[in-house]
Scaffold this active site. Structure first.
Site, PDB file in Angstrom:
ATOM      1  N   LYS A   1     -41.668 -62.958 -23.151  1.00  0.00           N
ATOM      2  CA  LYS A   1     -42.723 -62.000 -23.450  1.00  0.00           C
ATOM      3  C   LYS A   1     -42.279 -60.969 -24.498  1.00  0.00           C
ATOM      4  CE  LYS A   1     -43.186 -59.649 -19.723  1.00  0.00           C
ATOM      5  NZ  LYS A   1     -42.513 -58.385 -20.062  1.00  0.00           N
TER       6      LYS A   1
ATOM      7  N   ARG B   1     -48.585 -53.721 -15.045  1.00  0.00           N
ATOM      8  CA  ARG B   1     -47.842 -54.658 -14.210  1.00  0.00           C
ATOM      9  C   ARG B   1     -48.368 -54.654 -12.787  1.00  0.00           C
ATOM     10  NH1 ARG B   1     -42.553 -54.982 -17.358  1.00  0.00           N
ATOM     11  NH2 ARG B   1     -41.297 -56.493 -16.276  1.00  0.00           N
TER      12      ARG B   1
ATOM     13  N   ARG C   1     -29.060 -64.747 -20.420  1.00  0.00           N
ATOM     14  CA  ARG C   1     -29.568 -63.876 -21.494  1.00  0.00           C
ATOM     15  C   ARG C   1     -28.576 -62.781 -21.881  1.00  0.00           C
ATOM     16  NH1 ARG C   1     -35.344 -60.946 -20.962  1.00  0.00           N
ATOM     17  NH2 ARG C   1     -34.453 -59.866 -19.181  1.00  0.00           N
TER      18      ARG C   1
ATOM     19  N   ARG D   1     -27.994 -57.485 -19.461  1.00  0.00           N
ATOM     20  CA  ARG D   1     -28.722 -56.420 -18.756  1.00  0.00           C
ATOM     21  C   ARG D   1     -28.275 -56.366 -17.302  1.00  0.00           C
ATOM     22  NH1 ARG D   1     -35.084 -56.814 -20.111  1.00  0.00           N
ATOM     23  NH2 ARG D   1     -35.188 -56.243 -17.921  1.00  0.00           N
TER      24      ARG D   1
ATOM     25  N   ARG E   1     -36.971 -59.214  -9.054  1.00  0.00           N
ATOM     26  CA  ARG E   1     -37.936 -59.011 -10.151  1.00  0.00           C
ATOM     27  C   ARG E   1     -38.998 -60.109 -10.144  1.00  0.00           C
ATOM     28  NH1 ARG E   1     -34.227 -59.101 -14.920  1.00  0.00           N
ATOM     29  NH2 ARG E   1     -36.069 -58.869 -16.225  1.00  0.00           N
TER      30      ARG E   1
END
Ligand code: AMP
Length: 215
Positions: free
Chosen positions: A15, A90, A129, A162, A173
């Site tokens: 996203k 959200r 990531r 992260r 999450r």
């Protein structure tokens, strides 16, 4: 394009990457609460101290903070520019607050781009990531060039993972996403605003699909 566009999708769907690319191509402002919050934490500002613990646990930052920050930013952007909202709203409460705020300006959300990716692929992507500390570009440690050993291919900055991409936090999450955010897909589908984009494939191809669907 002078549109108000929301980018939605589970964590790891791409996203943020796509929102940034489409914003650059279509000359839209890119507004991402996740980026704003991470920057605030880094700068150790008051906002940073308010949001840090929620982010580290993979929870949503409370609505009163998130809605205030995003609506203030939207006011700053001005009337002439279109906007991509990346990661906002959200939950239902945020969606209603956004609709009401836009209505006061005689505006409305034009389109909602929903990027869909299967869950096993999401977990794989998030755990591999890496991000550049300087320019925030994401890279995968699974890619052939192993960029985290070399630094950012774009600007040479240091690459890091992260804190909320740890496996336990990733699981939370995703849970929060399916419980709080996913119901908004129906909310926007009913308003005929939803564009569903298959999020697996090459980054440039997916950007192309999104631009085409928005035109
Ligand atoms: P993201 O970069 O979009 O994955 O967001 C990182 C984190 O920032 C999320 O896990 C939340 O803790 C917080 N966050 C981002 N957007 C929102 C939002 N719309 N409402 C509440 N918290 C948010």
């Amino acid at each position: 394009m002078k549109m108000y566009i929301i980018f939605m999708g589970p964590p790891g769907a791409g996203k943020g990457t796509q929102a940034e690319r489409v914003a650059a191509e279509a000359k839209l402002e890119h507004l991402a609460p996740g980026d704003l919050f991470r920057q605030a934490v880094k700068q150790q500002s008051l906002l940073g101290s308010e949001v840090q613990s929620f982010m580290e646990k993979g929870e949503l930052v409370p609505d009163e903070i998130t809605i205030r920050v995003i609506l203030e930013k939207l006011d700053d952007i001005g009337e002439e520019t279109g906007v991509i909202l990346d990661g906002f709203p959200r939950n239902y409460n945020q969606a209603v607050a956004l609709d009401e705020a836009l209505e006061k300006k005689n505006k409305a959300i034009d389109r909602v781009v929903y990027i869909s990716v299967e869950q096993p692929e999401l977990v794989r992507r998030l755990s591999s990531r890496w991000l550049c500390r300087e320019c925030q570009s994401p890279y995968s440690s699974e890619s052939a060039e192993n960029p985290h050993l070399e630094g950012c291919p774009g600007c040479g900055g240091e690459l890091y993972q992260r804190a909320d991409d740890k496996p336990e936090t990733v699981a939370r999450r995703l849970e929060v996403y399916f419980k709080e955010t996913a119901p908004l897909i129906e909310y926007y589908r009913k308003q005929n605003k939803l564009i569903e984009i298959e999020g697996e494939g090459a980054v440039v191809e997916i950007t192309g699909r999104i631009i085409k669907a928005l035109e």
